[in-house]
Motif scaffolding. Structure first.
Motif, PDB file in Angstrom:
ATOM      1  N   ASP A  46       0.823  -1.208   0.000  1.00  0.00           N
ATOM      2  CA  ASP A  46       0.000   0.000   0.000  1.00  0.00           C
ATOM      3  C   ASP A  46       0.857   1.257   0.000  1.00  0.00           C
ATOM      4  O   ASP A  46       0.471   2.285  -0.559  1.00  0.00           O
ATOM      5  N   LEU A  47       2.026   1.192   0.626  1.00  0.00           N
ATOM      6  CA  LEU A  47       2.943   2.337   0.663  1.00  0.00           C
ATOM      7  C   LEU A  47       3.555   2.610  -0.704  1.00  0.00           C
ATOM      8  O   LEU A  47       3.887   3.752  -1.025  1.00  0.00           O
ATOM      9  N   THR A  48       3.727   1.564  -1.489  1.00  0.00           N
ATOM     10  CA  THR A  48       4.405   1.670  -2.788  1.00  0.00           C
ATOM     11  C   THR A  48       3.536   0.972  -3.837  1.00  0.00           C
ATOM     12  O   THR A  48       2.607   1.541  -4.355  1.00  0.00           O
ATOM     13  N   GLY A  49       3.872  -0.250  -4.183  1.00  0.00           N
ATOM     14  CA  GLY A  49       3.047  -1.095  -5.030  1.00  0.00           C
ATOM     15  C   GLY A  49       2.587  -0.466  -6.323  1.00  0.00           C
ATOM     16  O   GLY A  49       3.313   0.300  -6.970  1.00  0.00           O
ATOM     17  N   GLN A  50       1.368  -0.772  -6.711  1.00  0.00           N
ATOM     18  CA  GLN A  50       0.819  -0.269  -7.966  1.00  0.00           C
ATOM     19  C   GLN A  50       0.648   1.253  -7.938  1.00  0.00           C
ATOM     20  O   GLN A  50       0.617   1.895  -8.992  1.00  0.00           O
ATOM     21  N   GLY A  51       0.548   1.816  -6.738  1.00  0.00           N
ATOM     22  CA  GLY A  51       0.435   3.274  -6.638  1.00  0.00           C
ATOM     23  C   GLY A  51       1.633   3.992  -7.219  1.00  0.00           C
ATOM     24  O   GLY A  51       1.497   5.071  -7.799  1.00  0.00           O
ATOM     25  N   SER A  52       2.805   3.402  -7.098  1.00  0.00           N
ATOM     26  CA  SER A  52       4.000   4.016  -7.670  1.00  0.00           C
ATOM     27  C   SER A  52       3.973   3.975  -9.192  1.00  0.00           C
ATOM     28  O   SER A  52       4.485   4.882  -9.859  1.00  0.00           O
ATOM     29  N   VAL A  53       3.368   2.931  -9.751  1.00  0.00           N
ATOM     30  CA  VAL A  53       3.194   2.858 -11.198  1.00  0.00           C
ATOM     31  C   VAL A  53       2.227   3.948 -11.657  1.00  0.00           C
ATOM     32  O   VAL A  53       2.469   4.641 -12.655  1.00  0.00           O
ATOM     33  N   VAL A  54       1.131   4.101 -10.926  1.00  0.00           N
ATOM     34  CA  VAL A  54       0.154   5.149 -11.246  1.00  0.00           C
ATOM     35  C   VAL A  54       0.824   6.526 -11.220  1.00  0.00           C
ATOM     36  O   VAL A  54       0.658   7.341 -12.136  1.00  0.00           O
ATOM     37  N   ALA A  55       1.591   6.810 -10.172  1.00  0.00           N
ATOM     38  CA  ALA A  55       2.238   8.114 -10.037  1.00  0.00           C
ATOM     39  C   ALA A  55       3.244   8.361 -11.153  1.00  0.00           C
ATOM     40  O   ALA A  55       3.352   9.481 -11.677  1.00  0.00           O
TER      41      ALA A  55
END
Length: 412
Positions: A46-55
């Motif tokens: 949740d800290l990184t994961g797919q969110g980092s790809v989105v960003a």
């Protein structure tokens, strides 16, 4: 590596969720390939994961690469928080898949390994997930930039503040790998610098520890005023939950969550997390720029608000693309990662998430950071409204002075 790990490595990209798999090689000229390497399925997801790809993709979109004739592809993989897996994916990406830049890389032991491979291959490593300040200290390279935060910053913010508030005696519960060791070291230095005393520490196995009861009992037995948690993500969440269950905070013991982020607060709930101090370089509700970014981001990441790690992926990607443009385009940037990083250091940083800043000679990205206090439940105005701003730490005070880091790139 055993057979199971090798098979997982070979399938790292193929098994990603839809939309994250490696795309076909684009036609019509050279392409920049950015690889987001992080924890896609474990305690840091949740800290990184797919969110980092989105960003990362949001930064590419905002830079309007198509209008500028810059071709970019993004791929991603899960390093499973294992240095051998992470370094082998990095080699595969650089040697076989034509990747030019690796981003994110939480888990400091993995980041140190990836940084070394990146230097060997003369590529670019834009770290926003790993915390160890050694990446801009003795382990610095001309190919790595450390973006969002680091262990010295956390110690200088949360650790120093708690000592000044009366927390004079400390006991550390420390994740037994490079990140935990660095955070413990840097915070111990700030405790002693402030006139405090370290009564002891205990190392917890990483990854895989979920029961912290025996470690908390050891900390309680020391009679320390402050228990310093030199861990992160799910380990920090479990430590704080179990400390509350044992009634440690009711007996007057303070908990120093030395790396604590908005997703951790969300997982714990305000009833348990209220009153904790934390230091971050980004908060989704800090200003108009961070709120506008969040409104675009969270619908693409299960409603989760961005962390400082996600913000670092966005900001570092944007600055990298500025350097590519300044160098004359993709071909020039692909020739040498060290030359591209050098150009990134020459250009001042500017974006809506971190504001104005710079990248120092040691690779440390410099910007203001913020000391927050977690709100009480009755103070929150709605979902994810979790922080009260206590103090802004200016950029020139937020990070370790360049002369004290021991980076061999820095001339005395």
């Amino acid at each position: 590596m055993d057979r199971r790990t090798i098979l997982k490595l070979g399938a790292a990209v193929a098994t990603l969720p839809a939309g994250l798999a490696r795309p076909a090689i684009a036609q019509g000229g050279p392409v920049l390939r950015l690889g987001v390497l992080n924890d896609q399925s474990g305690l840091y997801a949740d800290l990184t994961g797919q969110g980092s790809v989105v960003a990362t993709r949001m930064a590419i979109e905002d830079f309007k690469v198509a209008e500028k004739g810059i071709r970019v592809e993004v791929i991603a993989a899960d390093h499973q928080n294992k240095p051998d897996v992470g370094s082998n994916i990095a080699r595969q990406w650089f040697d076989r898949d034509g990747v030019d830049v690796i981003l994110d890389v939480p888990t400091s032991s993995v980041a140190l390994a990836v940084s070394s491979v990146t230097k060997e291959r003369d590529k670019v490593f834009l770290n926003s997930g790993a915390a160890t300040a050694d990446l801009t200290g003795p382990a610095c390279t001309p190919n790595t930039i450390h973006w969002s935060y680091d262990t010295w910053m956390l110690a200088n913010g949360t650790g120093k503040t708690m000592v000044a508030a009366g927390g004079r005696t400390w006991y550390f519960i420390t994740a037994d790998y490079a990140f935990g060791h660095a955070l413990e070291r840097d915070t111990m230095a700030k405790v002693r610098e402030g006139g405090g005393q370290v009564l002891g520490s205990v190392r917890t196995p990483f990854p895989g520890t979920t029961d912290f009861s025996s470690f908390l009992m050891q900390a309680q037995a020391s009679r320390a005023q402050v228990i310093g948690l030199a861990n992160a993500g799910g380990d920090t969440i479990n430590s704080i939950k179990q400390a509350a269950e044992f009634g440690l905070t009711r007996r007057g013991t303070k908990i120093a969550a030395l790396l604590f982020q908005v997703t951790d607060v969300h997982a714990l709930g305000l009833q348990t997390a209220q009153g904790l101090n934390l230091t971050e370089s980004f908060y989704w509700d800090l200003n108009d720029g961070t709120r506008a970014f969040t409104e675009r981001f969270h619908p693409q990441f299960r409603g989760i608000r961005p962390t400082q790690i996600h913000a670092g992926c966005y900001s570092s990607t944007l600055h990298y693309l500025k350097a590519v443009e300044a160098m004359g385009g993709v071909e020039a940037a692909k020739r040498s990662g060290a030359a591209t990083v050098a150009r990134m250091k020459e250009i001042k940083t500017s974006d809506p998430l971190f504001g104005e800043g710079e990248v120092r000679a040691d690779g440390r990205k410099i910007h203001p950071v913020y000391l927050f206090e977690v709100k009480k439940p009755e103070e929150s105005k709605g979902p994810w409204d979790y922080y009260k701003l206590v103090r802004t730490i200016p950029a020139n005070e937020a990070f370790r002075p360049i002369a004290e880091g021991g980076c061999p790139l820095v001339r005395s």
